[in-house]
Scaffold this motif. Structure first.
Motif: not given
Length: 433
Positions: A46-53
């Motif tokens: 459902a979510v792939k390699n999500a990156s954020f601050d």
């Protein structure tokens, strides 16, 4: 000892989170997060390699169409959805996976959620007083009964309700009032981070502005940080500091709010912006949508990544696409996602523009009353011949679900009738013999 084992031993959150290169405090950080449902061949990523601050005191909005993974990420932050890979950090401390009991309580206390459906998120059997006080009871955030009552009455006044509402039950309130109760339940805990999961999508337009103003009021007075989940870019533009766009589990673009609207580099972002309705009916009628076609990307050889192209702007793409995005951004000319046709333009030009809009002819392919109701199957079971006739009629008028229901019931009914006839025939045969 591995770093993972060291982080699991952290029992308390630090007072402040780590700082980025610009001196901003990072409150929440997602690092290469994967979220998967199901196992084996039935697994859905459902979510792939999500990156954020998300920085302290800001509103970070996550936007995308239904099913893109927005709420899945929000629920992962409050540890409802486990991470299949990667990690979620709060103030630099990993909070995904196993944590100590003391750290778990601190995270629950500091991260609250306001849900999309104000009716389903409230306990219908509890009074408003208990609903708001439940967190206070669980974490003993009051000195005595007088202190608890004071806190509850203060927060109920701040969200625009009255103390006499505390003795009532959720079903006695309107949708907007219920959402205020949900907001009061979250804010009475004095959290640092609030996840607002489409908190206004179920509300009337006139009430939406009031709830948004409440959210901004709490942010200014209490320095609260928001992860605001929505699908309507027209709303998040005016309340967000930064916006992240997600498509089918991939974060495709992150930028400051005005930067994203002036320079929507990823084609999916441009399609979302073009879908924002224009208040003028004449302009809306002559608007040409910018449609997103995923087949324009060729990721067969080189896999895409979320890359910073400058201006605090991140875009998802392979090396070739990133170079194109950088070149577009460095021109400094805002990109237009909406095209308005001239009503007096030649017919050929209008026709060419309209062909770029996806066809809506298939919307009514499934008729309104084609529900496949179970009663069609039951009646066809008892009256199989009539069921077959009804199936033929439904098929002729493209009621596919009703056709299948009648056909299924009729075939089972005929099979059952045949079995009964065969049974009595055998019984008669044995009786004669």
């Amino acid at each position: 000892m591995s770093k993972e084992k060291e982080t699991t031993r952290v029992s308390h959150l630090p007072e402040h989170g780590p700082l980025d290169e610009n001196g901003r405090e990072i409150l929440l950080s997602l690092k290469n997060v994967d979220i998967t449902f199901g196992k084996g061949d039935n697994a859905v990523r459902a979510v792939k390699n999500a990156s954020f601050d998300i920085y302290k005191g800001e509103t970070f909005s996550l936007v995308g169409e239904s099913g893109s993974g927005k709420t899945t990420i929000g629920r992962a932050v409050i540890r409802v959805n486990p991470c299949a890979a990667g990690e979620i950090q709060y103030k630099g401390v990993r909070i995904s996976g196993k944590t100590t009991k003391s750290l778990d309580r601190e995270v629950i206390r500091n991260i609250q959620m306001v849900f999309q459906d104000p009716a389903a998120s409230l306990n219908e059997r509890a009074t408003v007083d208990y609903i708001i006080s439940e967190g206070l009871y669980n974490f003993k955030l009051y000195e005595n009964e007088e202190d608890r009552i004071r806190k509850v009455e203060n927060i109920i006044n701040e969200v625009g309700l009255l103390p006499e509402h505390l003795t009532r039950y959720p079903h006695e309130f309107s949708g907007g009032q219920r959402q205020r109760i949900g907001l009061a339940r979250a804010m009475v805990m004095e959290p640092e981070l609030v996840i607002a999961d489409e908190p206004i999508s179920a509300l009337d337009v006139s009430i939406r502005a009031q709830v948004l103003n409440l959210l901004k009021k709490f942010q200014q007075e209490r320095n609260i940080t928001y992860l605001f989940i929505a699908h309507d870019l027209s709303i998040v533009r005016f309340i967000s500091d930064r916006i992240g766009v997600i498509y089918k589990g991939d974060i495709v673009e992150i930028a400051d709010a005005e930067e994203l609207f002036d320079f929507p580099l990823h084609p999916y972002t441009r399609s979302l912006i073009s879908a924002i309705p224009i208040p003028d009916p004449i302009l809306e009628k002559n608007k040409v949508l910018f449609t997103y076609d995923p087949s324009v990307h060729d990721y067969s050889e080189e896999k895409p990544q979320l890359v910073d192209i400058g201006h605090n702007h991140f875009v998802f793409g392979n090396k070739k696409e990133i170079e194109e995005y950088k070149a577009q951004r460095e021109t400094g000319e805002p990109l237009k996602s909406i095209k308005i046709l001239d009503p007096n333009a030649p017919e050929e030009e209008k026709k060419e523009a309209e062909e770029s809009i996806p066809s809506t002819e298939g919307i009514l392919d499934a008729p309104l009353h084609d529900t496949g109701n179970k009663w069609y199957s039951i009646l066809s079971f008892f009256l199989p011949l009539l069921g077959l006739i009804a199936a033929f009629v439904f098929r002729r008028f493209n009621h596919i679900r009703n056709y299948k229901a009648c056909k299924k019931g009729a075939l089972i009914g005929l099979a059952t009738l045949g079995a009964i006839i065969l049974f009595f025939a055998l019984m008669l045969l044995f009786a004669v013999i």
